[in-house]
Design a protein around this motif. Structure first.
Motif, mmCIF file in Angstrom:
data_model
loop_
_atom_site.group_PDB
_atom_site.id
_atom_site.type_symbol
_atom_site.label_atom_id
_atom_site.label_comp_id
_atom_site.label_asym_id
_atom_site.label_seq_id
_atom_site.Cartn_x
_atom_site.Cartn_y
_atom_site.Cartn_z
ATOM 1 N N ALA A 1 0.622 -1.265 -0.080
ATOM 2 C CA ALA A 1 -0.168 0.092 -0.031
ATOM 3 C C ALA A 1 0.828 1.279 0.089
ATOM 4 C CB ALA A 1 -0.847 0.002 1.192
ATOM 5 N N ARG A 2 2.154 1.166 0.454
ATOM 6 C CA ARG A 2 3.104 2.321 0.318
ATOM 7 C C ARG A 2 3.943 2.259 -0.839
ATOM 8 N NH1 ARG A 2 5.841 1.792 5.196
ATOM 9 N NH2 ARG A 2 4.872 2.957 6.899
ATOM 10 N N ALA A 3 3.855 3.461 -1.772
ATOM 11 C CA ALA A 3 4.295 3.510 -2.801
ATOM 12 C C ALA A 3 5.945 3.815 -2.431
ATOM 13 C CB ALA A 3 3.881 4.621 -3.781
ATOM 14 N N GLY A 4 6.750 3.557 -3.249
ATOM 15 C CA GLY A 4 8.220 3.805 -2.813
ATOM 16 C C GLY A 4 9.286 3.136 -3.785
ATOM 17 N N THR A 5 10.597 3.481 -3.751
ATOM 18 C CA THR A 5 11.646 2.648 -4.389
ATOM 19 C C THR A 5 12.511 2.239 -3.355
ATOM 20 O OG1 THR A 5 11.258 3.953 -6.430
ATOM 21 C CG2 THR A 5 13.150 2.813 -6.443
ATOM 22 N N HIS A 6 12.806 0.922 -3.335
ATOM 23 C CA HIS A 6 13.859 0.532 -2.598
ATOM 24 C C HIS A 6 15.156 0.016 -2.862
ATOM 25 C CE1 HIS A 6 10.686 0.173 0.545
ATOM 26 N NE2 HIS A 6 9.926 -0.122 -0.762
ATOM 27 N N ARG A 7 16.199 0.371 -2.535
ATOM 28 C CA ARG A 7 17.670 0.211 -2.963
ATOM 29 C C ARG A 7 18.186 -1.140 -2.276
ATOM 30 N NH1 ARG A 7 20.962 3.181 -6.284
ATOM 31 N NH2 ARG A 7 19.446 5.051 -6.341
ATOM 32 N N ILE A 8 18.343 -2.272 -3.023
ATOM 33 C CA ILE A 8 18.963 -3.324 -2.432
ATOM 34 C C ILE A 8 20.397 -3.719 -3.069
ATOM 35 C CG2 ILE A 8 18.869 -5.910 -2.136
ATOM 36 C CD1 ILE A 8 16.195 -4.156 -1.270
ATOM 37 N N HIS A 9 21.212 -3.653 -1.861
ATOM 38 C CA HIS A 9 22.765 -3.753 -2.600
ATOM 39 C C HIS A 9 22.952 -5.505 -2.669
ATOM 40 C CE1 HIS A 9 26.721 -2.495 -3.065
ATOM 41 N NE2 HIS A 9 27.162 -3.346 -2.069
#
Lengths: 119, 171
Positions: free
Chosen positions: A48-56
C-alpha cells in the motif's frame, strides 16, 4: 403450487443468490511483498506504500519499485535483465528473481491457478 | 397387490424408464451454448414416477434411464457417464429425502428446484474431483446453478401438468 412448493423454491433461489455472493466475492488481494536477501534476511514491503527500495547485492544496487499494490524490479546491474523484464508482480505466488545479484522479490501465498493448461 | 397389478406396475416402470432414456438421448443431441447447460427434462419423468408410483419406482426409473442412455450414446462408464450418474444420484437422494420429510406436502414444483440444484452441485463437485481443481469452476458455479434452477422450475411445471393429465385420465 402449494405453500410448501413456494417455500422450497424460495429457499432454492436464496441458495443460488448465496452462491453468487460466495463465489464472486472479490478475493483478498496481496498486501505485502517479500525481498529475500543474500544474507538470509527478508525485507517486508507494504504494497500500500508506494516507493523505491535500493537493495545492495554482489554486482551493485537493485531497485525495487512499489506502486498501486504491485511491485517490480525496476533496475538491476545484472547482464541479462530478466528480473526487470519480468515486470510487475501482483498475485500471491508471483515472483521476480535476479539470480546474478542475489535478490528475490515475491508475493507470499499460494498461487491460485495453473501455469498452463494443455488439451 | 395381486400379480396382474404387479405386472402392470413393472411394465409402467420399464416403459417410463425407456421414455426418460429417449428424452435424455434427444437432449444430448441439442447443441448447448455453454458446456454443462442442459434442460434436464428427463427428470420430469422421475418426478412423475415418484408422485404416482413411489420412491422405489422413481429410483429404478432414474438409474435405468442413466444406464440405458449412456449405453446408447456410447458413454457408459466414461467420465461423462460418471458425471451423469453423480448428478442423478444426488437428485434422487434429495428428492426421496424431501418427499419423505415433507410427507407428500411438496408437489412436483417444490421437488424439482432442489433436485436441479443437487444435480448441478454434484456434477460440479465431480468435475472438480475428476478434471479441474482450478478456480475457474468456482466462478462458473453460480451462473450454472442459476440455469439449473430455471431448468428445474421448467421441469417441475412440465411434471405438474403431466400429473394433472394422468389424474384426469384415471378419473
Amino acid at each position: 403450487m402449494r405453500p410448501a412448493d413456494a417455500l422450497s423454491l424460495l429457499l432454492c433461489s436464496t441458495l443460488v443468490v448465496l452462491s453468487f455472493l460466495w463465489a464472486w466475492a472479490p478475493a483478498a488481494g496481496a498486501t505485502e511483498a517479500l525481498v529475500h536477501l543474500d544474507d538470509g534476511r527478508v525485507l517486508r514491503l507494504d504494497l500500500a506504500r508506494a516507493g523505491t527500495h535500493r537493495i545492495h547485492g554482489p554486482l551493485g544496487d537493485t531497485l525495487i519499485e512499489v506502486r498501486d499494490g504491485r511491485a517490480r524490479i525496476s533496475a538491476s546491474p545484472c547482464p541479462q535483465q530478466r528480473c526487470v523484464a519480468r515486470g510487475w508482480i501482483t498475485e500471491p505466488g508471483d515472483a521476480s528473481v535476479c539470480l546474478p545479484n542475489h535478490v528475490a522479490l515475491s508475493i507470499p501465498g499460494t498461487p491460485a491457478g495453473f501455469d498452463a493448461v494443455n488439451h | 397387490m395381486d400379480e396382474a397389478q404387479q405386472g402392470q406396475r413393472q411394465r409402467a416402470i420399464v416403459g417410463l424408464a425407456a421414455l426418460a432414456a429417449v428424452i435424455q438421448v434427444l437432449e444430448a443431441g441439442i447443441p448447448s451454448p455453454i458446456a454443462g447447460v442442459k434442460p434436464g427434462l428427463a427428470n420430469a419423468v422421475t418426478l412423475l414416477v415418484l408422485l404416482r408410483l413411489g420412491p422405489g419406482a422413481a429410483v429404478t426409473v432414474a438409474l435405468l434411464r442413466v444406464t440405458a442412455a449412456s449405453l446408447y450414446l456410447g458413454t457408459f462408464l466414461s467420465p461423462s457417464f460418471l458425471l451423469s450418474l453423480s448428478g442423478a444420484l444426488a437428485a434422487l437422494i434429495v428428492m426421496v429425502l424431501l418427499h419423505t420429510l415433507a410427507r407428500g406436502r411438496l408437489g412436483a414444483l417444490g421437488l424439482a428446484g432442489p433436485m436441479a440444484l443437487a444435480h448441478m452441485g454434484a456434477q460440479l463437485l465431480s468435475v472438480r474431483w475428476l478434471f479441474d481443481p482450478g478456480p475457474g469452476l468456482t466462478l462458473l458455479a453460480p451462473p450454472l446453478l442459476s440455469f439449473a434452477l430455471l431448468a428445474g422450475v421448467a421441469t417441475g411445471i412440465i411434471a405438474d401438468r403431466l400429473l394433472r393429465r394422468a389424474e384426469a385420465m384415471v378419473q
